[in-house]
Write an enzyme that holds these catalytic residues in place. Structure first.
Site, PDB file in Angstrom:
ATOM      1  N   TYR A  53       0.790  -1.105  -0.081  1.00 29.84           N
ATOM      2  CA  TYR A  53      -0.006   0.040  -0.108  1.00 29.84           C
ATOM      3  C   TYR A  53       1.081   1.242   0.115  1.00 29.84           C
ATOM      4  O   TYR A  53       2.152   1.284   0.422  1.00 29.84           O
ATOM      5  CB  TYR A  53      -0.920  -0.016   1.366  1.00 29.84           C
ATOM      6  N   LYS A 245     -23.005   6.922  -5.671  1.00 35.63           N
ATOM      7  CA  LYS A 245     -22.185   7.962  -6.508  1.00 35.63           C
ATOM      8  C   LYS A 245     -21.990   7.996  -7.655  1.00 35.63           C
ATOM      9  O   LYS A 245     -21.683   8.919  -8.475  1.00 35.63           O
ATOM     10  CB  LYS A 245     -20.851   8.488  -5.465  1.00 35.63           C
TER      11      LYS A 245
END
Length: 352
Positions: A53, A245
């Site tokens: 990450y 969204k």
């Protein structure tokens, strides 16, 4: 916030986990630190990261940055004894280790590297991010082909890795171990090999799980119940698809889909943003509204109704998003809403 134990281990964590995969990319360090402050204030002590990450996209030059950001927060605040940190070693990846699969020696090296980046002497949960033999995760289930696997080689690999993990547990570097993107067969074999060799058993498995993606519900659910593992569920909002969204083809600025597209990707949320997925997501949004619920809060609360142990991972790019997620925690879904989710699952089975 309620506390739970991971599988059969003695590691106790908050029942909701903070995901950190955007820390250092979409989420700058100062905002990431603010998120961790807010999560801790809400009783969310469990935080999940990985050596690869931040993601979206994964870049060679940012490998380990999310761990470094967490390490800087721990050093600055002195909060190490107030939180539980989970991280992962990455499976075969062309960006890390030139595609070489991890073995026991690699695990030893990577544990020490993560400890250094996190600025800590221990990791509460150390996970194997991908099986080295391959995985059906991330839409690979549609054409999954395990026919080239070698069982004897796989079991030898498991014994080698478990020996390294056991060594790290004995040294106090790790408190518990877990899997990620594993199958039912693989999970059972890791448990069998641990029992045979006297190594620690896997306490958790981190797999994708949401109302839109329920491959976990059959063989894996049976496996974790009988072998006593806790599911750490990721993509609980289907990478944002379940927020609504993206309805009507919208691509909000700064959203995961728009960032991916701007970085040269397809902007399809890792294969989730299909016509069927969009239709299913809208039905869940409508169902939540009919019952007076925010769909984000409904999807998170639903995780805790499952007939196996689950710790949902909630992640947010921004502080307002995290605040909104936290506002819905602690509510129980009414039974008629749970039944409504089940009806939609039958109507939209595996929509991506």
């Amino acid at each position: 916030m309620k506390r739970v134990k991971l599988g059969g281990s003695d590691v106790e964590v908050s029942e909701i986990c903070l995901g950190t995969m955007t820390f250092g990319n979409q989420t700058p360090e100062a905002e990431a630190h603010r998120q961790m402050d807010i999560a801790l204030d809400a009783g969310m002590t469990f935080m999940d990261v990985a050596e690869m990450y931040p993601v979206n996209p994964v870049r060679r030059e940012t490998i380990g940055v999310s761990e470094q950001i967490i390490g800087n927060w721990l050093a600055r605040t002195g909060n190490r004894d107030r939180v539980e940190i989970a991280t992962k070693i990455t499976g075969p990846s062309q960006i890390l280790r030139d595609g070489r699969p991890y073995d026991g020696a690699t695990v030893r090296e990577c544990i020490d590297a993560s400890l250094a980046r996190l600025q800590t002497d221990r990791i509460d949960l150390y996970q194997l991010h991908w099986p080295v033999r391959g995985s059906w995760a991330f839409r690979q289930n549609w054409r999954y082909d395990p026919s080239g696997q070698d069982k004897a080689r796989t079991l030898d690999h498991m014994a080698d890795v478990l020996e390294a993990l056991h060594e790290a547990v004995r040294a106090g570097k790790l408190r518990a171990i877990g899997l990620s993107n594993e199958s039912a067969w693989g999970t059972a074999r890791w448990c069998d090999v641990a029992d045979r060799t006297g190594a620690p058993r896997m306490a958790a498995i981190q797999n994708e799980y949401s109302p839109l993606y329920r491959l976990f519900d059959t063989d894996l659910a049976e496996t974790v119940v009988n072998e006593d593992l806790t599911l750490l569920s990721y993509s609980t909002l289907a990478a944002g698809l379940l927020t609504g969204k993206y309805a009507g083809g919208a691509m909000p600025e700064g959203s995961r889909a728009s960032v991916d597209k701007a970085s040269g990707g397809q902007g399809n949320l890792g294969g989730r943003k299909t016509a069927a997925g969009m239709a299913a997501a809208q039905d869940y949004v409508d169902l939540a509204a009919e019952h007076g619920w925010d769909v984000v809060h409904m999807a998170t609360a639903w995780q805790l109704t499952r007939p196996f142990k689950v710790v949902p991972i909630i992640g947010a790019t921004t502080v307002p998003q995290l605040t909104h997620l936290i506002e819905g925690l602690g509510r129980e879904l009414p039974e008629d809403l749970v039944r409504g989710i089940d009806r939609l699952h039958r109507a939209h089975p595996l929509p991506y």
